[in-house]
Design a protein around this motif. Structure first.
Motif, PDB file in Angstrom:
ATOM      1  N   ALA A  29      59.558  34.186  58.140  1.00  0.00           N
ATOM      2  CA  ALA A  29      60.714  34.036  59.233  1.00  0.00           C
ATOM      3  C   ALA A  29      60.370  34.869  60.229  1.00  0.00           C
ATOM      4  O   ALA A  29      59.571  34.407  60.958  1.00  0.00           O
ATOM      5  N   VAL A  30      60.826  35.886  60.619  1.00  0.00           N
ATOM      6  CA  VAL A  30      60.757  36.947  61.822  1.00  0.00           C
ATOM      7  C   VAL A  30      59.320  37.693  61.918  1.00  0.00           C
ATOM      8  O   VAL A  30      59.437  38.342  60.616  1.00  0.00           O
ATOM      9  N   ILE A  31      58.570  37.330  62.440  1.00  0.00           N
ATOM     10  CA  ILE A  31      57.317  38.188  62.404  1.00  0.00           C
ATOM     11  C   ILE A  31      57.232  39.404  63.192  1.00  0.00           C
ATOM     12  O   ILE A  31      57.420  39.001  64.521  1.00  0.00           O
ATOM     13  N   ILE A  32      57.200  40.700  62.986  1.00  0.00           N
ATOM     14  CA  ILE A  32      57.314  41.846  63.749  1.00  0.00           C
ATOM     15  C   ILE A  32      55.978  42.386  64.052  1.00  0.00           C
ATOM     16  O   ILE A  32      55.117  42.764  63.048  1.00  0.00           O
ATOM     17  N   GLY A  33      55.627  42.287  65.334  1.00  0.00           N
ATOM     18  CA  GLY A  33      54.423  42.757  65.817  1.00  0.00           C
ATOM     19  C   GLY A  33      54.498  42.676  67.336  1.00  0.00           C
ATOM     20  O   GLY A  33      55.112  41.871  67.985  1.00  0.00           O
ATOM     21  N   SER A  34      54.030  43.496  67.930  1.00  0.00           N
ATOM     22  CA  SER A  34      54.092  43.760  69.500  1.00  0.00           C
ATOM     23  C   SER A  34      53.634  42.570  69.954  1.00  0.00           C
ATOM     24  O   SER A  34      52.230  42.191  69.928  1.00  0.00           O
ATOM     25  N   GLY A  35      54.127  41.923  70.956  1.00  0.00           N
ATOM     26  CA  GLY A  35      53.816  40.566  71.588  1.00  0.00           C
ATOM     27  C   GLY A  35      54.051  39.345  70.915  1.00  0.00           C
ATOM     28  O   GLY A  35      54.230  38.445  71.562  1.00  0.00           O
ATOM     29  N   SER A  36      54.683  39.308  69.845  1.00  0.00           N
ATOM     30  CA  SER A  36      55.395  38.174  69.111  1.00  0.00           C
ATOM     31  C   SER A  36      56.487  38.018  69.782  1.00  0.00           C
ATOM     32  O   SER A  36      57.169  38.758  70.260  1.00  0.00           O
ATOM     33  N   ALA A  37      56.904  36.265  69.804  1.00  0.00           N
ATOM     34  CA  ALA A  37      58.039  36.045  70.599  1.00  0.00           C
ATOM     35  C   ALA A  37      59.229  36.797  69.964  1.00  0.00           C
ATOM     36  O   ALA A  37      60.245  37.027  70.611  1.00  0.00           O
ATOM     37  N   SER A  38      59.382  36.862  68.606  1.00  0.00           N
ATOM     38  CA  SER A  38      60.446  37.463  67.811  1.00  0.00           C
ATOM     39  C   SER A  38      60.819  38.856  68.286  1.00  0.00           C
ATOM     40  O   SER A  38      61.727  39.193  68.342  1.00  0.00           O
ATOM     41  N   PHE A  39      59.498  39.477  68.131  1.00  0.00           N
ATOM     42  CA  PHE A  39      59.555  40.880  68.393  1.00  0.00           C
ATOM     43  C   PHE A  39      60.169  41.126  70.037  1.00  0.00           C
ATOM     44  O   PHE A  39      60.868  42.175  70.077  1.00  0.00           O
ATOM     45  N   GLU A  40      59.642  40.360  70.935  1.00  0.00           N
ATOM     46  CA  GLU A  40      59.768  40.737  72.160  1.00  0.00           C
ATOM     47  C   GLU A  40      61.194  40.295  72.615  1.00  0.00           C
ATOM     48  O   GLU A  40      61.886  41.117  73.424  1.00  0.00           O
ATOM     49  N   MET A  41      61.804  39.199  71.955  1.00  0.00           N
ATOM     50  CA  MET A  41      63.403  38.926  72.040  1.00  0.00           C
ATOM     51  C   MET A  41      64.061  40.168  71.571  1.00  0.00           C
ATOM     52  O   MET A  41      64.954  40.635  72.252  1.00  0.00           O
ATOM     53  N   LEU A  42      63.751  40.508  70.463  1.00  0.00           N
ATOM     54  CA  LEU A  42      64.568  41.834  69.704  1.00  0.00           C
ATOM     55  C   LEU A  42      64.432  42.909  70.590  1.00  0.00           C
ATOM     56  O   LEU A  42      65.444  43.762  70.691  1.00  0.00           O
ATOM     57  N   ARG A  43      63.302  43.261  71.033  1.00  0.00           N
ATOM     58  CA  ARG A  43      62.986  44.297  71.707  1.00  0.00           C
ATOM     59  C   ARG A  43      63.602  44.599  73.240  1.00  0.00           C
ATOM     60  O   ARG A  43      64.473  45.409  73.627  1.00  0.00           O
ATOM     61  N   TYR A  44      63.755  43.324  73.946  1.00  0.00           N
ATOM     62  CA  TYR A  44      64.331  43.314  75.409  1.00  0.00           C
ATOM     63  C   TYR A  44      65.843  43.192  75.228  1.00  0.00           C
ATOM     64  O   TYR A  44      66.442  43.859  76.144  1.00  0.00           O
ATOM     65  N   LEU A  45      66.390  42.340  74.297  1.00  0.00           N
ATOM     66  CA  LEU A  45      67.930  42.498  74.033  1.00  0.00           C
ATOM     67  C   LEU A  45      68.548  43.794  73.619  1.00  0.00           C
ATOM     68  O   LEU A  45      69.456  44.018  74.241  1.00  0.00           O
ATOM     69  N   THR A  46      67.609  44.520  72.988  1.00  0.00           N
ATOM     70  CA  THR A  46      68.059  45.912  72.409  1.00  0.00           C
ATOM     71  C   THR A  46      68.005  46.937  73.579  1.00  0.00           C
ATOM     72  O   THR A  46      69.120  47.540  73.974  1.00  0.00           O
ATOM     73  N   GLU A  47      66.857  46.906  74.488  1.00  0.00           N
ATOM     74  CA  GLU A  47      66.581  47.899  75.291  1.00  0.00           C
ATOM     75  C   GLU A  47      67.591  47.625  76.514  1.00  0.00           C
ATOM     76  O   GLU A  47      68.049  48.579  77.043  1.00  0.00           O
ATOM     77  N   ARG A  48      67.832  46.442  77.172  1.00  0.00           N
ATOM     78  CA  ARG A  48      68.341  46.259  78.119  1.00  0.00           C
ATOM     79  C   ARG A  48      69.963  46.262  78.203  1.00  0.00           C
ATOM     80  O   ARG A  48      70.355  46.608  79.038  1.00  0.00           O
ATOM     81  N   LEU A  49      70.452  46.034  76.960  1.00  0.00           N
ATOM     82  CA  LEU A  49      72.104  45.617  76.863  1.00  0.00           C
ATOM     83  C   LEU A  49      72.428  46.822  75.815  1.00  0.00           C
ATOM     84  O   LEU A  49      72.690  46.443  74.633  1.00  0.00           O
ATOM     85  N   PRO A  50      72.946  47.943  76.424  1.00  0.00           N
ATOM     86  CA  PRO A  50      73.904  48.617  75.476  1.00  0.00           C
ATOM     87  C   PRO A  50      74.900  48.279  74.654  1.00  0.00           C
ATOM     88  O   PRO A  50      75.446  48.418  73.656  1.00  0.00           O
TER      89      PRO A  50
END
Length: 508
Positions: free
Chosen positions: A166-187
């Motif tokens: 399913a979701v692969i967690i690793g810096s640079g993967s599309a899934s991780f980047e989507m998760l990271r930026y959604l969470t960081e940018r939108l409190p």
């Protein structure tokens, strides 16, 4: 041949002998990581690549054989498979337009047919985890195509292992980047209803371990395997877990049912660096619950003694690699090198996230050696060649917030070496006579670099090249860049002009 003992498969010496492996997709996110893992396990590796030059600068390039070709070309695939024991299929036509399913279908049929014709002993494919009990017609085109490719390879007549994640967690993967930026940018965020879907993420290092282990599967094993980490949670919970790992406040997440996959992809595209063409299939794949139904692969590929990597640890590993980015490989090729959860130099342009740049170039009436002497002598008592008050104020502000400020100066008045502190920068890379790359150690909401280069034009005249780079962290990082952007002409523009003048003066 492997034998069963105590519920586990025991391999003979023949089973564990090194294999000759073909890797397709070696310039991609998973393939680029898999190659060194296979080499470390003692296997020989051949790569099939449409553009072999993309692999030229990989640290393992000298240890593999590279064959030029495309997976849709039977002749190229046949040549690449000669003498191969295990063939890894790690390519997808995702993002290739409306016909990507047909392209995937053709490529999989070609791959399977040529594997059978050339006597390949095993095919290994990494696909997507499909939701249980959902009719195929209701799956997203992305998941439907992934599933179809797996079925085609399983029907090829060659023993095949289809790994479904399913979701692969690793810096640079599309899934991780989507998760990271959604969470960081939108409190506070209004999100699609799919944030309530349960998923079973898996750390990229566990994916790689499974892929490598499949090279030694017994010949009579030909089936699909679900692979996932130890945690099952909703996407909303994943965002909250990321916020906790990243030291961010708890996020307020409001899910609404009106955001279609198309609207979701626009939303993700606006907030994150993931392109809309990739955001849409990712969003569509999260419409349904994707949880492993079995863990049968553990019979053949034992889990590590410490167990699978949990979601918190996987997020920590991935985030740390982002924070410890090496600009040399990260931004010139949009990747972050290092541990298994890092993106590689072949990842897509969005892999490292947003990057702001300020570029300057000036012709210099002096030799490249004279220009280099000015570049290497920058900082400390020589200053930064522009708007001294602005640099001083920035240093004072940095000190006020606990940063290092400008007081550290230089180790040596004329010479620099990698690792030297230089005011509130550190020398990250130096190529004598050509490049000085500085990494900021001031307190800023992101990562910043400054590159100073010597070059020459077609007429052989000396040119000074300057590039400032900023990788923002969260909304504050973006606001910071745009708040200081109006001063770039004074600071960076003046710096470039004055360095060129100083070189002309000293070299005259």
């Amino acid at each position: 041949m492997g034998t069963e003992q105590g519920g586990r498969t025991r391999h003979t010496d023949e089973d564990t002998a090194p294999r000759h492996c073909l890797v397709t997709g070696a310039s991609g996110y998973i393939g680029g990581r898999l190659v060194p893992e296979l080499l470390a396990a003692g296997h020989r590796v051949r790569c099939l690549a449409r553009t072999p030059a993309k692999l030229r600068d990989q640290p393992w390039a000298a240890d593999v054989e590279v064959v030029e070709g495309d997976v849709t070309d039977p002749d190229a695939v046949r040549d690449a498979m000669r003498g191969v024991d295990v063939a890894y299929y790690l390519v997808h036509a995702l993002g290739g337009g409306d016909g990507f399913e047909a392209t995937d279908r053709q490529a999989a049929r070609t791959f399977g047919a040529e594997a059978r014709a050339t006597g390949v002993g095993r095919v290994v494919y990494l696909g997507g985890l499909t939701p249980e009990g959902v009719p195929e017609r209701e799956l997203s085109p992305h998941l439907r195509s992934r599933a179809e490719v797996g079925e085609i390879l399983l029907e090829s007549g060659v023993p095949t292992a289809v790994l479904r994640a399913a979701v692969i967690i690793g810096s640079g993967s599309a899934s991780f980047e989507m998760l990271r930026y959604l969470t960081e940018r939108l409190p506070v965020m209004v999100t699609p209803s799919w944030v309530g879907s349960r998923v079973q993420p898996v750390a990229v290092r566990d994916v790689l371990r499974a892929l490598v282990g499949c090279a030694l599967l017994p010949a009579d094993v030909s089936r699909a395997f679900d692979i996932g980490g130890p945690d099952v949670l909703t996407y909303r919970e994943m965002m909250q877990r990321y916020a906790a790992v990243a030291g961010l406040p708890h996020r307020l997440i409001l899910a609404v049912p009106v955001l279609t996959p198309r609207l979701s992809s626009h939303w993700v595209g606006l907030v994150t660096p993931v392109p809309r063409s990739l955001a849409r299939p990712l969003a569509e794949s999260l419409r349904h619950e994707v949880v492993c139904r079995e863990n049968d692969l553990a019979r053949y590929v034992p889990e590590p003694p410490e167990g699978l990597v949990g979601v918190d640890r996987a997020l920590e590993l991935a985030l740390q690699r982002v924070r410890d980015a090496d600009v040399t490989t990260r931004w010139t090729s949009a990747s972050v090198p290092g541990a298994p959860s890092d993106p590689l130099p072949t990842d897509p342009d969005w892999a490292g996230g947003s990057l702001y740049t300020d570029r300057r170039a000036h012709r210099v009436d002096a030799s490249e050696d004279a220009l280099w002497r000015v570049i290497e002598g920058i900082g400390g008592d020589n200053g930064w060649y522009s708007f001294p008050l602005a640099w001083a104020v920035r240093g004072w502000l940095d000190r006020l917030v606990g940063g290092v400020g400008l007081r550290r100066g230089r180790r040596d008045a004329a010479r620099l070496r990698t690792g030297d502190s230089l005011d509130f920068w550190r020398v990250e890379e130096i190529e004598r006579g050509r490049l000085l790359r500085l990494r900021a150690e001031m307190r800023v909401p992101g990562l910043a670099w400054l590159e100073l280069r010597t070059a020459h034009d077609r007429q052989g005249r000396t040119v000074y090249l300057q590039r400032a780079l900023f990788h923002p962290r969260g909304l504050a990082g973006h606001l910071y860049w745009w708040s200081v952007a109006p001063f770039h002409g004074l600071v960076f523009g003046g710096m470039a002009r004055n360095i060129a003048k100083a070189a002309a003066r000293d070299g005259g």
